[in-house]
Scaffold this active site. Structure first.
Site, PDB file in Angstrom:
ATOM      1  N   GLY A 128       0.809  -1.220   0.000  1.00  0.00           N
ATOM      2  CA  GLY A 128       0.000   0.000   0.000  1.00  0.00           C
ATOM      3  C   GLY A 128       0.838   1.264   0.000  1.00  0.00           C
ATOM      4  N   ALA A 129       0.200   2.396   0.384  1.00  0.00           N
ATOM      5  CA  ALA A 129       0.811   3.727   0.218  1.00  0.00           C
ATOM      6  C   ALA A 129       1.310   3.827  -1.221  1.00  0.00           C
ATOM      7  CB  ALA A 129       1.932   3.971   1.232  1.00  0.00           C
ATOM      8  N   LEU A 130       0.380   3.600  -2.128  1.00  0.00           N
ATOM      9  CA  LEU A 130       0.725   3.410  -3.537  1.00  0.00           C
ATOM     10  C   LEU A 130       1.279   4.673  -4.172  1.00  0.00           C
ATOM     11  CD1 LEU A 130      -2.365   1.278  -4.639  1.00  0.00           C
ATOM     12  CD2 LEU A 130      -0.111   0.484  -3.863  1.00  0.00           C
ATOM     13  N   GLY A 144       5.434   4.098  -8.938  1.00  0.00           N
ATOM     14  CA  GLY A 144       6.200   2.851  -9.110  1.00  0.00           C
ATOM     15  C   GLY A 144       5.266   1.647  -9.084  1.00  0.00           C
ATOM     16  N   HIS A 145       4.386   1.605  -8.102  1.00  0.00           N
ATOM     17  CA  HIS A 145       3.397   0.523  -8.031  1.00  0.00           C
ATOM     18  C   HIS A 145       2.481   0.554  -9.259  1.00  0.00           C
ATOM     19  CE1 HIS A 145       3.908   1.303  -3.502  1.00  0.00           C
ATOM     20  NE2 HIS A 145       4.288   0.042  -3.631  1.00  0.00           N
ATOM     21  N   GLY A 191       9.092  -5.117  -8.708  1.00  0.00           N
ATOM     22  CA  GLY A 191       9.966  -4.024  -9.124  1.00  0.00           C
ATOM     23  C   GLY A 191      11.439  -4.326  -8.875  1.00  0.00           C
ATOM     24  N   GLU A 192      12.283  -3.882  -9.791  1.00  0.00           N
ATOM     25  CA  GLU A 192      13.728  -4.031  -9.619  1.00  0.00           C
ATOM     26  C   GLU A 192      14.277  -3.104  -8.545  1.00  0.00           C
ATOM     27  OE1 GLU A 192      15.175  -3.608 -13.627  1.00  0.00           O
ATOM     28  OE2 GLU A 192      14.974  -5.773 -13.986  1.00  0.00           O
ATOM     29  N   SER A 251       7.318   4.107  -0.890  1.00  0.00           N
ATOM     30  CA  SER A 251       6.295   4.537   0.077  1.00  0.00           C
ATOM     31  C   SER A 251       6.955   5.284   1.233  1.00  0.00           C
ATOM     32  CB  SER A 251       5.535   3.327   0.628  1.00  0.00           C
ATOM     33  OG  SER A 251       4.981   2.588  -0.434  1.00  0.00           O
ATOM     34  N   ARG A 252       8.185   4.892   1.550  1.00  0.00           N
ATOM     35  CA  ARG A 252       8.875   5.512   2.685  1.00  0.00           C
ATOM     36  C   ARG A 252       9.275   6.965   2.408  1.00  0.00           C
ATOM     37  NH1 ARG A 252      10.685   0.112   3.210  1.00  0.00           N
ATOM     38  NH2 ARG A 252      10.383  -0.741   5.304  1.00  0.00           N
TER      39      ARG A 252
END
Ligand code: AMP
Length: 280
Positions: free
Chosen positions: A31-33, A36-37, A147-148, A186-187
């Protein structure tokens, strides 16, 4: 979009869809999309009949309780974003649904889990293995997208799929960056304004290092990166390593027939950031 929090209803729906011949593309997230997501999801939607996304902040992959507690959560904003990529099924369980009983399963990912994230975050990859295996059993995807940005995690998941002979394809997706080069995460939302200004320096240093591959050995390049990171006092480096792209074993000379990347993890304030870049 269907929104499920229970395993059985999710399995029922996806099993039925599969029996009708539909292909399922799956994107697991915490979550906290962000963009990138969403890139993973757009690709999964293009390449499959149904897009299934999971949102679950997996407690057992956090080796640090404070990190788990501070992890950003915003389900209603996430749902809005899922609509923009025409997500078909959201599976967002709580921890009790996923782990009704104590977890005893352990994996041996061999040398892959002994370096970098595996070395610095004890138990992390076992927690990832447990949750991803369970999510694959629930969603039964044809293809799963990762994701890479989390390159080592991707290698671990490919190994999990091979070890468990799971009938699905793991699809690696390139890192999505902010305009200033910072890898989306997300961070990043937890960085202060000042920290957010400093953070792009990580990718700048990695890019500069990429330009020095022909002049330095891996050992010299590692030292160069460590020195450069050290010039920004707000960074506390956890590791910078240069490793080959399959087994992620550290290298001490360049070999043009073997792909290699640089991997970094550092703390900026109390936010842990990771990134990587291909050298060969
Ligand atoms: P997370 O929610 O952080 O567990 O990430 C869910 C998936 O999105 C993982 O496969 C990540 O590697 C991927 N992901 C996260 N950030 C990025 C990014 N900046 N670019 C590409 N993939 C990403």
């Amino acid at each position: 979009m269907l929104h499920y929090s229970h395993i059985v209803e999710t399995m029922d729906y996806l099993q039925q869809a599969k029996s009708e011949g539909k292909t399922i593309g799956f994107v697991p997230t915490m979550g906290a999309l962000h963009e990138g997501h969403l890139e993973l999801m757009r690709r999964a939607k293009r390449e499959n009949d149904l897009l299934c996304v999971s949102i679950f902040v997996n407690p057992i992959q956090f080796n640090n309780l404070a990190d788990l507690e501070k992890y950003p959560r915003n389900l209603s904003a996430d749902i809005q974003l899922l609509h923009t990529v025409s997500c078909d099924v959201l599976f967002a369980p709580n921890a009790k649904e996923m782990y009704p009983e104590a977890i005893t399963e352990t994996f041996d990912f061999g040398a892959l889990e002994k370096v970098m994230e595996g070395a610095f975050r004890p138990g992390h990859f076992n927690g990832v293995g447990v949750v991803v295996k369970k999510l694959f059993e629930i969603t039964m995807p044809h293809k799963a997208y990762f994701g890479e940005k989390d390159y080592q995690q991707l290698a671990i998941i490919q190994k999990l799929v091979d070890m468990e002979s799971m009938p699905l394809e793991v699809i690696p997706c390139p890192i999505v960056r902010e305009a200033d080069g910072l890898a989306m995460s997300s961070r990043n939302a937890r960085l202060s304004e000042r920290e957010r200004e400093i953070a792009p320096r990580i990718f700048q240093i990695l890019q500069q290092a990429q330009g020095l591959v022909s002049q330095y050995s891996p050992g010299q390049l590692k030292q160069w990166v460590i020195n450069e990171i050290g010039k920004t006092k707000a960074f506390t480096l956890e590791y910078f390593e240069i490793a080959e792209d399959k087994g992620l074993q550290l290298i001490n000379h360049w070999d043009t027939s073997i792909g290699s990347l640089g991997f970094i993890a550092l703390n900026l304030g109390n936010v842990r950031l990771i990134d990587n870049i291909r050298f060969i």
